[in-house]
Design a protein around this motif. Sequence first.
Motif, mmCIF file in Angstrom:
data_model
loop_
_atom_site.group_PDB
_atom_site.id
_atom_site.type_symbol
_atom_site.label_atom_id
_atom_site.label_comp_id
_atom_site.label_asym_id
_atom_site.label_seq_id
_atom_site.Cartn_x
_atom_site.Cartn_y
_atom_site.Cartn_z
ATOM 1 N N GLN A 46 0.830 -1.211 0.000
ATOM 2 C CA GLN A 46 0.000 0.000 0.000
ATOM 3 C C GLN A 46 0.863 1.258 0.000
ATOM 4 O O GLN A 46 0.531 2.244 -0.654
ATOM 5 N N ASP A 47 1.988 1.238 0.700
ATOM 6 C CA ASP A 47 2.870 2.401 0.744
ATOM 7 C C ASP A 47 3.488 2.686 -0.628
ATOM 8 O O ASP A 47 3.679 3.845 -1.009
ATOM 9 N N VAL A 48 3.765 1.651 -1.417
ATOM 10 C CA VAL A 48 4.303 1.836 -2.773
ATOM 11 C C VAL A 48 3.247 2.501 -3.657
ATOM 12 O O VAL A 48 3.535 3.430 -4.420
ATOM 13 N N ALA A 49 1.988 2.026 -3.535
ATOM 14 C CA ALA A 49 0.899 2.596 -4.322
ATOM 15 C C ALA A 49 0.671 4.055 -3.941
ATOM 16 O O ALA A 49 0.504 4.924 -4.809
ATOM 17 N N GLU A 71 -6.878 -7.649 -10.413
ATOM 18 C CA GLU A 71 -7.129 -7.552 -11.852
ATOM 19 C C GLU A 71 -6.820 -8.881 -12.540
ATOM 20 O O GLU A 71 -7.653 -9.431 -13.241
ATOM 21 N N GLU A 72 -5.630 -9.369 -12.367
ATOM 22 C CA GLU A 72 -5.148 -10.625 -12.952
ATOM 23 C C GLU A 72 -4.173 -11.226 -11.958
ATOM 24 O O GLU A 72 -3.939 -10.672 -10.895
ATOM 25 N N GLU A 73 -3.582 -12.322 -12.353
ATOM 26 C CA GLU A 73 -2.563 -12.915 -11.507
ATOM 27 C C GLU A 73 -1.364 -11.965 -11.427
ATOM 28 O O GLU A 73 -0.877 -11.469 -12.440
ATOM 29 N N ARG A 74 -0.939 -11.653 -10.215
ATOM 30 C CA ARG A 74 0.163 -10.726 -9.936
ATOM 31 C C ARG A 74 -0.095 -9.316 -10.483
ATOM 32 O O ARG A 74 0.828 -8.612 -10.885
ATOM 33 N N LEU A 75 -1.344 -8.885 -10.496
ATOM 34 C CA LEU A 75 -1.722 -7.530 -10.924
ATOM 35 C C LEU A 75 -2.880 -7.066 -10.051
ATOM 36 O O LEU A 75 -3.963 -7.648 -10.090
ATOM 37 N N THR A 76 -2.639 -6.023 -9.247
ATOM 38 C CA THR A 76 -3.631 -5.538 -8.279
ATOM 39 C C THR A 76 -3.717 -4.019 -8.367
ATOM 40 O O THR A 76 -2.704 -3.346 -8.560
ATOM 41 N N THR A 77 -4.922 -3.497 -8.191
ATOM 42 C CA THR A 77 -5.135 -2.053 -8.195
ATOM 43 C C THR A 77 -5.514 -1.592 -6.800
ATOM 44 O O THR A 77 -6.428 -2.137 -6.182
ATOM 45 N N HIS A 78 -4.808 -0.576 -6.324
ATOM 46 C CA HIS A 78 -5.120 0.080 -5.053
ATOM 47 C C HIS A 78 -5.952 1.310 -5.379
ATOM 48 O O HIS A 78 -5.569 2.113 -6.243
ATOM 49 N N LEU A 79 -7.068 1.483 -4.686
ATOM 50 C CA LEU A 79 -7.950 2.642 -4.886
ATOM 51 C C LEU A 79 -7.980 3.458 -3.599
ATOM 52 O O LEU A 79 -8.240 2.922 -2.520
ATOM 53 N N PHE A 80 -7.710 4.758 -3.724
ATOM 54 C CA PHE A 80 -7.737 5.675 -2.588
ATOM 55 C C PHE A 80 -8.781 6.751 -2.869
ATOM 56 O O PHE A 80 -8.870 7.265 -3.988
ATOM 57 N N TRP A 92 -8.346 7.858 -6.571
ATOM 58 C CA TRP A 92 -6.994 7.767 -7.106
ATOM 59 C C TRP A 92 -6.686 6.285 -7.216
ATOM 60 O O TRP A 92 -7.052 5.507 -6.345
ATOM 61 N N PHE A 93 -6.041 5.879 -8.278
ATOM 62 C CA PHE A 93 -5.701 4.464 -8.397
ATOM 63 C C PHE A 93 -4.219 4.297 -8.717
ATOM 64 O O PHE A 93 -3.596 5.156 -9.337
ATOM 65 N N ALA A 94 -3.690 3.200 -8.234
ATOM 66 C CA ALA A 94 -2.326 2.793 -8.562
ATOM 67 C C ALA A 94 -2.375 1.298 -8.837
ATOM 68 O O ALA A 94 -2.775 0.516 -7.972
ATOM 69 N N ILE A 107 5.071 -0.224 -9.849
ATOM 70 C CA ILE A 107 3.922 0.597 -10.238
ATOM 71 C C ILE A 107 3.768 0.545 -11.757
ATOM 72 O O ILE A 107 4.718 0.835 -12.492
ATOM 73 N N CYS A 108 2.597 0.150 -12.216
ATOM 74 C CA CYS A 108 2.317 0.113 -13.654
ATOM 75 C C CYS A 108 1.675 1.410 -14.120
ATOM 76 O O CYS A 108 2.048 1.947 -15.160
#
Length: 193
Positions: A46-49, A71-80, A92-94, A107-108
């Motif tokens: 979460q701190d990276v996002a 989202e997919e395997e090894r792909l997650t979206t953080h929403l703030f 905000w999304f990361a 970070i993608c």
Amino acid sequence: MSDKDSLKTADQAASQAEASAAEPTLGKPGKRRRTAKVDVTLAEAQDVARAGILEITTEAAIGSVHHLRGEEERLTTHLFECTLPGYRGWFWFATLSRAPRSKQATICEVGLIPGDDALLAPEWVPWSERLKHVTEEDLEQLDDTEELAEELKEIRAARSAEKANEPRENADESENSTKQSEDSTEQTEVSAE
């Protein structure tokens, strides 16, 4: 099969073709994609996002609400939550990913997206559809506004004419002061001789 039966079948096929032609299709429905599990390593990042989002906004614009979306395997979206005025319901999304067998989140993408209850502009409606509901009263009101517009043009023209005259008066005053200074300069030169 008799001629009557074949005519009924042909009529039914034609009516089904017309009905299906009116509604566009996107092909045969496929399998629904299963929801991906949230990657534990990426969820803990979460701190990276947050650091990625801080590159495009300030700390004050990020709210306390935080969601995760796999989202997919090894792909997650953080929403703030976004706390900027006018952005109620936006987030905000990361999007973070990681390589297989890696414990480091990367970070993608970062940005701002609307949520389900976000304030959005209404759908665009062609002008021909918008004008269908115009009544005679509306047209009369438009005539009134056209008269007001003409009056406003006249007032603006009068004001601009007044402003155009003001610089002339100032120019006349400056010309008079220039002539007076020239006269006093000539008198000084004559008296010096």
